[in-house]
Design a protein around this motif. Structure first.
Motif, PDB file in Angstrom:
ATOM      1  N   ALA A 159      34.072 -21.890-108.205  1.00  0.00           N
ATOM      2  CA  ALA A 159      32.642 -21.897-107.868  1.00  0.00           C
ATOM      3  C   ALA A 159      32.277 -20.641-107.091  1.00  0.00           C
ATOM      4  CB  ALA A 159      32.282 -23.139-107.060  1.00  0.00           C
ATOM      5  N   TYR A 160      33.128 -20.258-106.157  1.00  0.00           N
ATOM      6  CA  TYR A 160      32.837 -19.087-105.337  1.00  0.00           C
ATOM      7  C   TYR A 160      32.975 -17.791-106.144  1.00  0.00           C
ATOM      8  CZ  TYR A 160      32.954 -15.680-101.585  1.00  0.00           C
ATOM      9  OH  TYR A 160      32.690 -14.591-100.789  1.00  0.00           O
ATOM     10  N   GLU A 161      34.080 -17.646-106.861  1.00  0.00           N
ATOM     11  CA  GLU A 161      34.337 -16.380-107.549  1.00  0.00           C
ATOM     12  C   GLU A 161      33.570 -16.228-108.857  1.00  0.00           C
ATOM     13  OE1 GLU A 161      38.581 -16.089-107.906  1.00  0.00           O
ATOM     14  OE2 GLU A 161      38.818 -15.593-105.785  1.00  0.00           O
ATOM     15  N   LEU A 162      33.455 -17.311-109.622  1.00  0.00           N
ATOM     16  CA  LEU A 162      32.819 -17.205-110.936  1.00  0.00           C
ATOM     17  C   LEU A 162      31.314 -17.465-110.901  1.00  0.00           C
ATOM     18  CD1 LEU A 162      35.572 -18.997-113.048  1.00  0.00           C
ATOM     19  CD2 LEU A 162      35.290 -16.543-112.630  1.00  0.00           C
ATOM     20  N   ALA A 163      30.920 -18.494-110.164  1.00  0.00           N
ATOM     21  CA  ALA A 163      29.499 -18.862-110.134  1.00  0.00           C
ATOM     22  C   ALA A 163      28.779 -18.278-108.913  1.00  0.00           C
ATOM     23  CB  ALA A 163      29.332 -20.376-110.153  1.00  0.00           C
ATOM     24  N   LYS A 164      29.535 -17.714-107.981  1.00  0.00           N
ATOM     25  CA  LYS A 164      28.969 -17.124-106.756  1.00  0.00           C
ATOM     26  C   LYS A 164      28.209 -18.162-105.923  1.00  0.00           C
ATOM     27  CE  LYS A 164      30.382 -13.056-108.095  1.00  0.00           C
ATOM     28  NZ  LYS A 164      31.769 -12.794-107.832  1.00  0.00           N
ATOM     29  N   VAL A 165      28.837 -19.344-105.783  1.00  0.00           N
ATOM     30  CA  VAL A 165      28.247 -20.450-105.027  1.00  0.00           C
ATOM     31  C   VAL A 165      29.199 -20.835-103.899  1.00  0.00           C
ATOM     32  CG1 VAL A 165      27.513 -22.864-105.122  1.00  0.00           C
ATOM     33  CG2 VAL A 165      26.993 -21.342-107.017  1.00  0.00           C
ATOM     34  N   LEU A 166      28.647 -21.036-102.718  1.00  0.00           N
ATOM     35  CA  LEU A 166      29.399 -21.477-101.552  1.00  0.00           C
ATOM     36  C   LEU A 166      29.026 -22.931-101.263  1.00  0.00           C
ATOM     37  CD1 LEU A 166      31.359 -20.341 -99.450  1.00  0.00           C
ATOM     38  CD2 LEU A 166      29.387 -19.679 -98.084  1.00  0.00           C
ATOM     39  N   HIS A 167      30.004 -23.805-101.179  1.00  0.00           N
ATOM     40  CA  HIS A 167      29.746 -25.246-101.032  1.00  0.00           C
ATOM     41  C   HIS A 167      29.083 -25.572 -99.698  1.00  0.00           C
ATOM     42  CE1 HIS A 167      30.546 -29.546-100.458  1.00  0.00           C
ATOM     43  NE2 HIS A 167      30.565 -29.613-101.790  1.00  0.00           N
ATOM     44  N   ARG A 168      29.623 -25.127 -98.586  1.00  0.00           N
ATOM     45  CA  ARG A 168      29.096 -25.260 -97.227  1.00  0.00           C
ATOM     46  C   ARG A 168      29.170 -26.655 -96.617  1.00  0.00           C
ATOM     47  NH1 ARG A 168      23.825 -22.371 -95.960  1.00  0.00           N
ATOM     48  NH2 ARG A 168      22.934 -24.161 -97.016  1.00  0.00           N
ATOM     49  N   ASP A 169      29.855 -27.608 -97.279  1.00  0.00           N
ATOM     50  CA  ASP A 169      30.012 -28.940 -96.680  1.00  0.00           C
ATOM     51  C   ASP A 169      31.316 -29.591 -97.131  1.00  0.00           C
ATOM     52  OD1 ASP A 169      29.489 -31.215 -95.177  1.00  0.00           O
ATOM     53  OD2 ASP A 169      28.141 -32.084 -96.664  1.00  0.00           O
ATOM     54  N   LEU A 170      32.425 -28.874 -96.998  1.00  0.00           N
ATOM     55  CA  LEU A 170      33.714 -29.466 -97.339  1.00  0.00           C
ATOM     56  C   LEU A 170      34.063 -30.507 -96.295  1.00  0.00           C
ATOM     57  CD1 LEU A 170      33.880 -26.643 -98.893  1.00  0.00           C
ATOM     58  CD2 LEU A 170      36.318 -27.084 -98.851  1.00  0.00           C
ATOM     59  N   SER A 171      34.321 -31.727 -96.746  1.00  0.00           N
ATOM     60  CA  SER A 171      34.699 -32.817 -95.853  1.00  0.00           C
ATOM     61  C   SER A 171      35.444 -33.849 -96.684  1.00  0.00           C
ATOM     62  CB  SER A 171      33.460 -33.459 -95.210  1.00  0.00           C
ATOM     63  OG  SER A 171      32.695 -34.132 -96.184  1.00  0.00           O
ATOM     64  N   VAL A 172      36.076 -34.805 -96.008  1.00  0.00           N
ATOM     65  CA  VAL A 172      36.828 -35.823 -96.749  1.00  0.00           C
ATOM     66  C   VAL A 172      35.916 -36.662 -97.638  1.00  0.00           C
ATOM     67  CG1 VAL A 172      38.749 -35.936 -95.130  1.00  0.00           C
ATOM     68  CG2 VAL A 172      36.799 -37.449 -94.815  1.00  0.00           C
ATOM     69  N   GLY A 173      34.667 -36.786 -97.267  1.00  0.00           N
ATOM     70  CA  GLY A 173      33.732 -37.557 -98.077  1.00  0.00           C
ATOM     71  C   GLY A 173      33.237 -36.817 -99.308  1.00  0.00           C
ATOM     72  N   ASN A 174      33.540 -35.531 -99.392  1.00  0.00           N
ATOM     73  CA  ASN A 174      33.063 -34.737-100.519  1.00  0.00           C
ATOM     74  C   ASN A 174      34.176 -34.298-101.457  1.00  0.00           C
ATOM     75  OD1 ASN A 174      30.445 -34.978 -99.695  1.00  0.00           O
ATOM     76  ND2 ASN A 174      30.442 -33.065 -98.555  1.00  0.00           N
ATOM     77  N   VAL A 175      35.323 -34.945-101.336  1.00  0.00           N
ATOM     78  CA  VAL A 175      36.428 -34.697-102.251  1.00  0.00           C
ATOM     79  C   VAL A 175      36.845 -36.034-102.846  1.00  0.00           C
ATOM     80  CG1 VAL A 175      38.812 -33.866-102.472  1.00  0.00           C
ATOM     81  CG2 VAL A 175      37.247 -32.738-100.879  1.00  0.00           C
ATOM     82  N   VAL A 176      36.898 -36.101-104.165  1.00  0.00           N
ATOM     83  CA  VAL A 176      37.403 -37.294-104.837  1.00  0.00           C
ATOM     84  C   VAL A 176      38.626 -36.894-105.652  1.00  0.00           C
ATOM     85  CG1 VAL A 176      35.185 -38.490-104.926  1.00  0.00           C
ATOM     86  CG2 VAL A 176      35.856 -37.023-106.813  1.00  0.00           C
ATOM     87  N   ILE A 177      39.536 -37.834-105.810  1.00  0.00           N
ATOM     88  CA  ILE A 177      40.724 -37.605-106.620  1.00  0.00           C
ATOM     89  C   ILE A 177      40.565 -38.426-107.892  1.00  0.00           C
ATOM     90  CG2 ILE A 177      43.239 -37.745-106.721  1.00  0.00           C
ATOM     91  CD1 ILE A 177      42.179 -35.876-104.510  1.00  0.00           C
ATOM     92  N   TYR A 178      40.645 -37.756-109.038  1.00  0.00           N
ATOM     93  CA  TYR A 178      40.523 -38.419-110.327  1.00  0.00           C
ATOM     94  C   TYR A 178      41.695 -37.996-111.192  1.00  0.00           C
ATOM     95  CZ  TYR A 178      38.684 -39.846-114.857  1.00  0.00           C
ATOM     96  OH  TYR A 178      38.539 -40.419-116.099  1.00  0.00           O
ATOM     97  N   LYS A 179      42.533 -38.971-111.554  1.00  0.00           N
ATOM     98  CA  LYS A 179      43.733 -38.719-112.366  1.00  0.00           C
ATOM     99  C   LYS A 179      44.593 -37.616-111.753  1.00  0.00           C
ATOM    100  CE  LYS A 179      41.815 -40.423-116.669  1.00  0.00           C
ATOM    101  NZ  LYS A 179      41.615 -40.220-118.095  1.00  0.00           N
ATOM    102  N   GLY A 180      44.730 -37.663-110.423  1.00  0.00           N
ATOM    103  CA  GLY A 180      45.584 -36.730-109.713  1.00  0.00           C
ATOM    104  C   GLY A 180      44.981 -35.363-109.448  1.00  0.00           C
ATOM    105  N   VAL A 181      43.712 -35.170-109.781  1.00  0.00           N
ATOM    106  CA  VAL A 181      43.051 -33.883-109.587  1.00  0.00           C
ATOM    107  C   VAL A 181      41.931 -34.040-108.564  1.00  0.00           C
ATOM    108  CG1 VAL A 181      41.707 -32.064-110.710  1.00  0.00           C
ATOM    109  CG2 VAL A 181      43.581 -33.153-111.938  1.00  0.00           C
ATOM    110  N   GLY A 182      41.901 -33.142-107.575  1.00  0.00           N
ATOM    111  CA  GLY A 182      40.837 -33.165-106.586  1.00  0.00           C
ATOM    112  C   GLY A 182      39.568 -32.546-107.150  1.00  0.00           C
ATOM    113  N   ILE A 183      38.461 -33.223-106.952  1.00  0.00           N
ATOM    114  CA  ILE A 183      37.156 -32.747-107.428  1.00  0.00           C
ATOM    115  C   ILE A 183      36.213 -32.669-106.239  1.00  0.00           C
ATOM    116  CG2 ILE A 183      35.196 -33.199-108.957  1.00  0.00           C
ATOM    117  CD1 ILE A 183      37.181 -34.838-110.707  1.00  0.00           C
ATOM    118  N   LEU A 184      35.615 -31.511-106.054  1.00  0.00           N
ATOM    119  CA  LEU A 184      34.665 -31.302-104.966  1.00  0.00           C
ATOM    120  C   LEU A 184      33.286 -31.747-105.424  1.00  0.00           C
ATOM    121  CD1 LEU A 184      34.398 -30.179-102.107  1.00  0.00           C
ATOM    122  CD2 LEU A 184      34.081 -27.906-103.105  1.00  0.00           C
ATOM    123  N   ILE A 185      32.689 -32.674-104.678  1.00  0.00           N
ATOM    124  CA  ILE A 185      31.388 -33.231-105.057  1.00  0.00           C
ATOM    125  C   ILE A 185      30.352 -32.914-103.984  1.00  0.00           C
ATOM    126  CG2 ILE A 185      32.438 -35.097-106.402  1.00  0.00           C
ATOM    127  CD1 ILE A 185      31.741 -36.983-104.018  1.00  0.00           C
TER     128      ILE A 185
END
Length: 124
Positions: free
Chosen positions: A4-30
């Motif tokens: 997201a940062y390198e390709l889309a030039k977007v900064l999330h700005r709210d990384l927290s445990v509530g914004n990460v989900v694990i789906y089939k062993g892969v972490g997804i930032l929401i």
């Protein structure tokens, strides 16, 4: 986050445990509603964004600082630390572990004083 940062030039700005989900062993930032294009100069909103418990020390101690990728990387460290403390097998029982997490992440004075006493990065 890296794509997201390198390709889309977007900064999330709210990384927290509530914004990460694990789906089939892969972490997804929401929850990208506080995200910002890095090409946009100046604040997107007047108030500080992010979840305080996972916010970088620099942002905690400098309310008008611009949120940078380094702040998101520091937030990801706190997410890993919180997750490790919460879910690793230790000698602590559930009550002691919960109290430790509350003291470190929600205790205000202990985390805030530790974060704000650290050396500050130079402004650019």
């Amino acid at each position: 986050h890296k794509d997201a940062y390198e390709l889309a030039k977007v900064l999330h700005r709210d990384l927290s445990v509530g914004n990460v989900v694990i789906y089939k062993g892969v972490g997804i930032l929401i929850d990208w509603d506080l995200a910002k294009l890095i090409t946009i100069q100046g604040p997107r909103q007047k108030n500080r964004t992010g979840t305080w418990q996972f916010m970088s020390g620099y942002l905690v101690s400098h309310s008008h600082a611009v949120h940078r990728v380094e702040d998101d990387l520091e937030s990801s460290l706190y997410v890993l630390l919180w997750t490790g403390l919460k879910y690793s097998d230790t000698y602590m029982n559930t009550v002691d572990r919960t109290l430790l997490l509350m003291q470190v992440f929600d205790g205000g004075s202990s985390k805030e004083s530790w974060l704000t006493r650290r050396p500050h990065r130079p402004l650019q």
